[in-house]
Design a protein around this motif. Structure first.
Motif, PDB file in Angstrom:
ATOM      1  N   ASP A 159       0.955  -1.277  -0.070  1.00 42.02           N
ATOM      2  CA  ASP A 159       0.095   0.123  -0.056  1.00 42.02           C
ATOM      3  C   ASP A 159       1.014   1.299   0.080  1.00 42.02           C
ATOM      4  O   ASP A 159       2.409   0.509  -0.279  1.00 42.02           O
ATOM      5  CB  ASP A 159      -0.877   0.129   1.274  1.00 42.02           C
ATOM      6  N   SER A 185       2.151  -5.408   4.115  1.00 45.34           N
ATOM      7  CA  SER A 185       1.614  -5.975   4.532  1.00 45.34           C
ATOM      8  C   SER A 185       1.852  -7.214   5.020  1.00 45.34           C
ATOM      9  O   SER A 185       1.264  -7.515   2.865  1.00 45.34           O
ATOM     10  CB  SER A 185       0.228  -5.502   5.089  1.00 45.34           C
ATOM     11  N   LYS A 221      -0.887 -10.906   5.244  1.00 45.25           N
ATOM     12  CA  LYS A 221      -2.244 -11.521   5.282  1.00 45.25           C
ATOM     13  C   LYS A 221      -1.839 -12.723   5.474  1.00 45.25           C
ATOM     14  O   LYS A 221      -1.207 -13.529   4.386  1.00 45.25           O
ATOM     15  CB  LYS A 221      -3.256 -10.490   4.427  1.00 45.25           C
ATOM     16  N   HIS A 270      -4.267  -9.281   8.592  1.00 44.31           N
ATOM     17  CA  HIS A 270      -3.414  -8.646   8.869  1.00 44.31           C
ATOM     18  C   HIS A 270      -2.202  -9.295   9.816  1.00 44.31           C
ATOM     19  O   HIS A 270      -2.716  -9.888  11.362  1.00 44.31           O
ATOM     20  CB  HIS A 270      -4.108  -7.151   8.832  1.00 44.31           C
ATOM     21  N   CYS A 300       1.188  -8.861   9.862  1.00 42.63           N
ATOM     22  CA  CYS A 300       2.591  -7.637  10.288  1.00 42.63           C
ATOM     23  C   CYS A 300       1.826  -6.797   8.671  1.00 42.63           C
ATOM     24  O   CYS A 300       1.741  -7.480   7.943  1.00 42.63           O
ATOM     25  CB  CYS A 300       3.476  -8.384  10.415  1.00 42.63           C
ATOM     26  N   GLY A 301       3.309  -5.199   9.302  1.00 45.43           N
ATOM     27  CA  GLY A 301       2.897  -4.444   8.231  1.00 45.43           C
ATOM     28  C   GLY A 301       4.490  -3.981   8.881  1.00 45.43           C
ATOM     29  O   GLY A 301       5.293  -4.043   9.838  1.00 45.43           O
ATOM     30  N   ALA A 331       9.870  -7.717   4.088  1.00 47.13           N
ATOM     31  CA  ALA A 331       8.226  -8.449   4.229  1.00 47.13           C
ATOM     32  C   ALA A 331       7.903  -9.232   2.898  1.00 47.13           C
ATOM     33  O   ALA A 331       7.128 -10.419   3.241  1.00 47.13           O
ATOM     34  CB  ALA A 331       7.503  -7.307   2.990  1.00 47.13           C
TER      35      ALA A 331
END
Length: 75
Positions: free
Chosen positions: A16, A21, A23, A29, A31-32, A60
């Motif tokens: 984003d 993120s 999922k 969700h 973690c970010g 990520a």
């Protein structure tokens, strides 16, 4: 054993405007990983304290692989 997992696989990474993120299969969700590419491009004095977009993407992308890396070997 996989049906007892709290966060079912496969985990996916989505981007984003503020970062990435991770999922699980149900869309929860996990973690970010935020990034601040604007600070790195403007030469901000303390930009080294924030992740760049590439660094955040690298982290990520590794997180969804954790379930398979931590899977116990079958004996």
């Amino acid at each position: 054993m996989d049906n007892l997992r709290r966060f079912p696989a496969p985990w996916t990474m989505e981007e984003d405007k503020h970062g990435f993120s991770v999922k699980d299969a149900s869309g929860f969700h996990i973690c970010g990983v935020p990034h601040r590419e604007d600070l790195h491009s403007s030469g901000y004095q303390y930009s080294h304290q924030f992740l760049s977009r590439d660094e955040a993407r690298w982290i990520a992308k590794a997180i969804p692989r954790l379930p398979e890396l931590l899977r116990r070997p079958q004996y």
